[in-house]
Design a protein around this motif. Structure first.
Motif, mmCIF file in Angstrom:
data_model
loop_
_atom_site.group_PDB
_atom_site.id
_atom_site.type_symbol
_atom_site.label_atom_id
_atom_site.label_comp_id
_atom_site.label_asym_id
_atom_site.label_seq_id
_atom_site.Cartn_x
_atom_site.Cartn_y
_atom_site.Cartn_z
ATOM 1 N N VAL A 132 0.840 -1.197 0.000
ATOM 2 C CA VAL A 132 0.000 0.000 0.000
ATOM 3 C C VAL A 132 0.876 1.249 0.000
ATOM 4 O O VAL A 132 2.062 1.196 0.341
ATOM 5 N N LEU A 133 0.277 2.350 -0.401
ATOM 6 C CA LEU A 133 0.884 3.665 -0.220
ATOM 7 C C LEU A 133 0.159 4.319 0.951
ATOM 8 O O LEU A 133 -1.058 4.520 0.904
ATOM 9 N N ILE A 134 0.917 4.640 1.998
ATOM 10 C CA ILE A 134 0.338 5.145 3.241
ATOM 11 C C ILE A 134 0.457 6.661 3.287
ATOM 12 O O ILE A 134 1.511 7.231 2.981
ATOM 13 N N THR A 135 -0.621 7.305 3.666
ATOM 14 C CA THR A 135 -0.658 8.769 3.742
ATOM 15 C C THR A 135 -1.144 9.192 5.123
ATOM 16 O O THR A 135 -1.704 8.394 5.873
ATOM 17 N N HIS A 136 -0.918 10.451 5.446
ATOM 18 C CA HIS A 136 -1.492 10.992 6.673
ATOM 19 C C HIS A 136 -2.994 11.151 6.480
ATOM 20 O O HIS A 136 -3.465 11.464 5.381
ATOM 21 N N GLU A 137 -3.730 10.900 7.521
ATOM 22 C CA GLU A 137 -5.198 10.866 7.443
ATOM 23 C C GLU A 137 -5.766 12.142 6.807
ATOM 24 O O GLU A 137 -5.389 13.256 7.164
ATOM 25 N N GLY A 138 -6.641 11.938 5.822
ATOM 26 C CA GLY A 138 -7.366 13.039 5.209
ATOM 27 C C GLY A 138 -6.604 13.810 4.151
ATOM 28 O O GLY A 138 -7.145 14.764 3.584
ATOM 29 N N THR A 139 -5.373 13.415 3.836
ATOM 30 C CA THR A 139 -4.587 14.190 2.863
ATOM 31 C C THR A 139 -4.709 13.653 1.440
ATOM 32 O O THR A 139 -4.426 14.376 0.488
ATOM 33 N N VAL A 140 -5.115 12.393 1.279
ATOM 34 C CA VAL A 140 -5.207 11.767 -0.041
ATOM 35 C C VAL A 140 -6.447 10.876 -0.081
ATOM 36 O O VAL A 140 -6.699 10.111 0.858
ATOM 37 N N THR A 141 -7.201 10.951 -1.181
ATOM 38 C CA THR A 141 -8.353 10.071 -1.347
ATOM 39 C C THR A 141 -8.208 9.153 -2.558
ATOM 40 O O THR A 141 -8.879 8.136 -2.643
ATOM 41 N N ASP A 142 -7.347 9.532 -3.512
ATOM 42 C CA ASP A 142 -7.119 8.699 -4.693
ATOM 43 C C ASP A 142 -5.691 8.924 -5.180
ATOM 44 O O ASP A 142 -4.979 9.809 -4.689
ATOM 45 N N PHE A 143 -5.294 8.162 -6.170
ATOM 46 C CA PHE A 143 -3.904 8.209 -6.645
ATOM 47 C C PHE A 143 -3.552 9.555 -7.275
ATOM 48 O O PHE A 143 -2.402 9.987 -7.205
#
Length: 337
Positions: A132-143
């Motif tokens: 997976v590609l992990i992001t900080h919560e709420g910063t990314v919704t799609d690629f």
């Protein structure tokens, strides 16, 4: 008196003779039973080695279960499982002949074959890659939202080259993934690769709220943690390959049901893992391993169509240059027994 003595002596000789006969019969019976059970303690075990793709963890649970439960020995193997790591290349070690089996990703096997390294996949642990590609919560919704981010990935990763091309990611800052989460935690704008079975749990433990995107959902439907060997090993010692896979399949089915018995054994090879984290990993990975085509065909199954699609993507990206008969790159023959 003399006659009575002779009679008693004869009786004693008869009893002694019967005892000897009984002992011999018991020995022969024991030998016969041993042969009937198919056990031969004098038979020498064949040495074999598996190099995994990371430190010991639930993603390798089936192999450690097979070690712990003696499944490899039952198949006549003196098996060693050697953990991988950031500086360990299972493909190079297996290609050199230092080990017979390894773990890698499906795209990496095709890249190796394109370079003339004759590796062959003999099973897929993950039907859906846990990567997976992990992001900080709420910063990314799609690629598409990855544009403008700092992304930590392994250099030359096929999946990352595909995602950049497919989603027109021209404004990302690319950094090498080292296995550490420290730089990701410090930077709200960062994205890091990881396994859904591991890193999200570690981040939650540290109070770092996160989201993630499955690589699989980008359209890059690779098999995760494929088990591979070489053309040479398959041709020269198919019995070894079959024995290894028999025990490995049995081990994974065992781990699926009794991971709680095996995890302390895995922990001996990787003391930094907590039993709580391993429980999370074992539960999270089950559907990724035993779902999909494995649900119908059994553990490790691989489809020619998926391998062909993956090859086409790598060719289009010019990550590999040569289109070969894809059936040379994998086989399911050792999954069928």
């Amino acid at each position: 008196m003399k006659r009575r003595f002779i009679t008693k002596f004869g009786v004693l000789l008869s009893i002694l003779f019967l005892i000897i006969l009984t002992a011999c019969g018991s020995t022969e019976s024991s030998s016969s039973n041993s042969e009937g059970n198919g056990t031969d303690e004098s038979k020498e075990l064949s040495k074999a080695k598996l190099v995994t793709n990371w430190f010991a963890q639930p993603e390798h649970g089936g192999n450690y279960a097979a070690l712990q439960q003696g499944f490899y020995e039952e198949e006549g193997l003196d098996m060693t499982v050697e953990p991988g790591g950031p500086k360990v290349s299972a493909t190079q070690i297996v290609a050199s002949g230092e080990a017979q089996f390894g773990y890698t990703q499906a795209e990496d096997l095709l890249i190796a074959r394109d370079k003339g390294i004759p590796l062959v996949a003999i099973g897929a642990i993950f039907q859906k890659s846990p990567q997976v590609l992990i992001t900080h919560e709420g910063t990314v919704t799609d690629f598409e939202d990855l544009n403008g981010k700092t992304v930590y990935t392994a250099p030359g990763s096929g999946y990352w080259e595909y995602i950049k091309s497919a989603y027109n990611l021209t404004e990302v800052k690319e950094m090498s993934y080292t296995g550490s989460l420290a730089t990701f935690i410090e930077d709200e704008n960062a994205v890091t690769q990881g396994y859904v079975t591991s890193e999200p749990y570690s981040l939650d433990e540290q109070g770092v709220k996160n989201d993630y995107l499955f690589i699989h959902d980008s359209g890059f439907e690779t098999y995760g943690n494929i088990i591979f060997t070489t053309d040479k090993v398959i041709k020269e010692n198919p019995e070894l390959v079959q024995a290894f896979m028999n025990a490995t399949i049995k081990g994974w089915n065992y781990y699926r049901e009794k991971w709680d018995e095996v995890n302390p054994y895995i922990q001996e090879s990787n003391p930094e893992l907590t039993l709580e984290k391993m429980e999370y990993g074992a539960k999270t990975e089950e559907e990724l391993i035993f779902g999909g085509d494995a649900q119908e065909h059994g553990f490790g199954y691989m489809l020619e169509e998926r391998w062909s699609m993956l090859q086409d993507k790598l060719l289009k990206l010019e990550i590999i240059k040569n289109k070969e008969d894809i059936t040379n790159a994998f086989t399911v023959e050792f999954l069928e027994n």
